[in-house]
Scaffold this active site. Sequence first.
Site, PDB file in Angstrom:
ATOM      1  N   ASP A  72      -5.084  -3.970  -2.503  1.00 47.91           N
ATOM      2  CA  ASP A  72      -4.390  -3.542  -1.538  1.00 47.91           C
ATOM      3  C   ASP A  72      -3.939  -4.536  -0.688  1.00 47.91           C
ATOM      4  OD1 ASP A  72      -3.158  -2.484   0.665  1.00 47.91           O
ATOM      5  OD2 ASP A  72      -4.942  -1.445   1.492  1.00 47.91           O
TER       6      ASP A  72
ATOM      7  N   SER B 283       0.748  -1.501   0.459  1.00 49.67           N
ATOM      8  CA  SER B 283      -0.093  -0.162   0.233  1.00 49.67           C
ATOM      9  C   SER B 283       1.167   1.061  -0.259  1.00 49.67           C
ATOM     10  CB  SER B 283      -1.201  -0.248   0.977  1.00 49.67           C
ATOM     11  OG  SER B 283      -2.067   0.887   0.787  1.00 49.67           O
TER      12      SER B 283
END
Length: 749
Positions: free
Chosen positions: A455, A310
Amino acid sequence: MNGAEKSAAGDTYDPSTIPDYDREFIHPDDLRQFELALTDQGASPLVALNDWRPIYQRVRRERGRRKEPRRTKDETREGVLYTVLKWPFLFTVFGWITALAFAYTLTRVYIFLYEQWVTWRGRRQSLRRQLHAQTNYPDWQKAARALDDHLGNQRWKEIDEYAYYDHLTISNLVKQLKKVRREVERERREKRRGSGQSPAAEELCTLLEACVKNNFAGVENPRLYSEAYSGTKNLVQEYIDELHACIQLVADSKGITSEEKLQHFKHLDTNFGRTALCLSGGATFAYYHFGVVRALLDNGVLPEIITGTSGGALVAALVATRTDEELKQLLVPALAHRIRACQESFPTWVWRWWRTGARFDTLDWARQCSWFCRGSTTFREAYERTGRILNVSCVPSDPHSPTILANYLTSPNCVIWSAVLASAAVPGILNPVVLMTKKRDGTLAPYSFGHKWKDGSLRTDIPIKALNLHFNVNFTIVSQVNPHINLFFFSSRGTVGRPVTHRKGRGWRGGFLGSAIEQYIKLDMNKWLRVLRHLELLPRPMGQDWSEIWLQKFSGTVTIWPKTIPSDFYHILSDPNPERLARMLRVGQQSAFPKLQFIKNRLKIEIAVVKSLQKFAHAGGRPISPAPSRWRQNNDPDNHYNPSPRTDPLNERLDHNLPERRGDNVNITFGEGGGREDTHLLDGSLSENSSNESAARPSSSSSSSRLLRVPEHRRGSTGSSIFEEVRRQSAVFFDDVDMYGDDEALRPG
């Protein structure tokens, strides 16, 4: 502050001093190809009912046909009791977890007040403030030693005995190493080499092969660095220094042939393992990673293997695509002028979220992200440029597919900025994206059949197991900034470089009662979340199982926790200004200072082994790296070391040292979730692209063969304990490694 210092401080805020500040690396055609890949939904063929009827014939629906079972019903096998009890049980458990969270908050407030009123008073409080005020590591070391002197921690260092390592073995080994090293040096002075053989040098090699191992005799136990602010036991430090001197002596010895040295250092490298820096996700909290990286870089202990997830993937991409000199110019407050991902106004992103379900525009983020990745650089190109190994965690949009760890082995031609976007695609913030690959002609195309990814923090924030599988990583430096995890971080007996000062290190933070209550509440909340997950009671907003953001492992061998402030939560999705970034850089560096001595001792041995291995691999005509190592480059100004870019170092090392695949004894490695660990190369979307991939990637047979090897501890289990075997079989039956609370629980001792 004199004039020169003021000028230097002003330069750190001047964006014109940043390398390539005004340069846009990405080509517009790359963005167009990415846009086409995002909008391509895939062609669905038209199929007629049969050979003679029209395609769109009107067909009446049969009466009484049973409806197809919903996916959720089919997965959970819903019955009457499940339907009746699901929501009452769910609300009851959530209510209890809420009550526990409130009690946990009160407990942490009690511990904070206890430490302020009981522990930190008088002289020790003033010394602690001086320690926290230091902005560079040498000054921090001086303040730490002063605090240790006041607390009596220096006396603890002088005592060899300690419960968390084998001090007798280390003491005897230090004496043997010194004795043999003196003998080797004496032979060198007297030039008693004869036919080139040196008995003392061979004996020294035997000793090194016995002790250069990961956490040998417990010398890498974090508790050894958790009893003092500066350093560890004097015996442990003496052992590390002596080990380093002996490794260098063997490398310089002429009593051993180059081929023997090559084999020797291969064994040491495999036994000792590698170190990796893991940067967690956490939205704009990830900018604290810049300070952590700067502290490691300034002290020469930045690992070659870097992984990010991320927001941490963006920082990792910047680090892996720049040289050390470029990073020292980039990691300054002026870098905030290049961080423009959240510059849109409130009405703009609200309207986009209403239309697309995501706050941010994917193409705009791709354009912004490409500067940090030096345009459409691939994982292999980054490795060849800097010698650093970049890893990015990505999760498929399908909740049942395995995650991937993209790097120069698994996806060599994957474009880095597409992997960074995929790793940052949090549902509701950024829609899932398509990974892009660079073809031989330099154009981009969808990767892995155009599948979409999101993610990586949702399932694998810190991919420790995959790093160990690919790169033999067994020592991890984790910079953890996830806000929902930082709130629950608490070390009752101290952590590396931050000992418990209550009762001179023998006590508990907040007293035993406070620590016991904190541990009980935290473990109880974790237990109830696991119960909900295993009973499949948790709802899945946006089609995602969100329990993993709490239940996965977020720490490493060394875990760095930058200290956040309340305003960070307010700015969690906004760009930092230079002043805010300057504070985050400073806090990130200060949070890394207590861990540096532990990291230095580890990398002192690792760097010596790796440099020697590369030296003799080159001398023997057997290059082990497609690009010169960073550590090798720094010590080879003439750049004589220029191995072939087609050779894969890790495949060669693993294939040489690991047992060969055997016909009948085939065992497939499984991941945490019971599924097959995804270490395969991502499939290309086109046949032409697939051929290009196979031509550019390293030896795939070596990579795939590692999946089918039988681990050493699984062969010949007659010597294993029966209790270990029962525990392994139980884990297979229940299919939950986490039930033991340790990644190594399934391995025999």
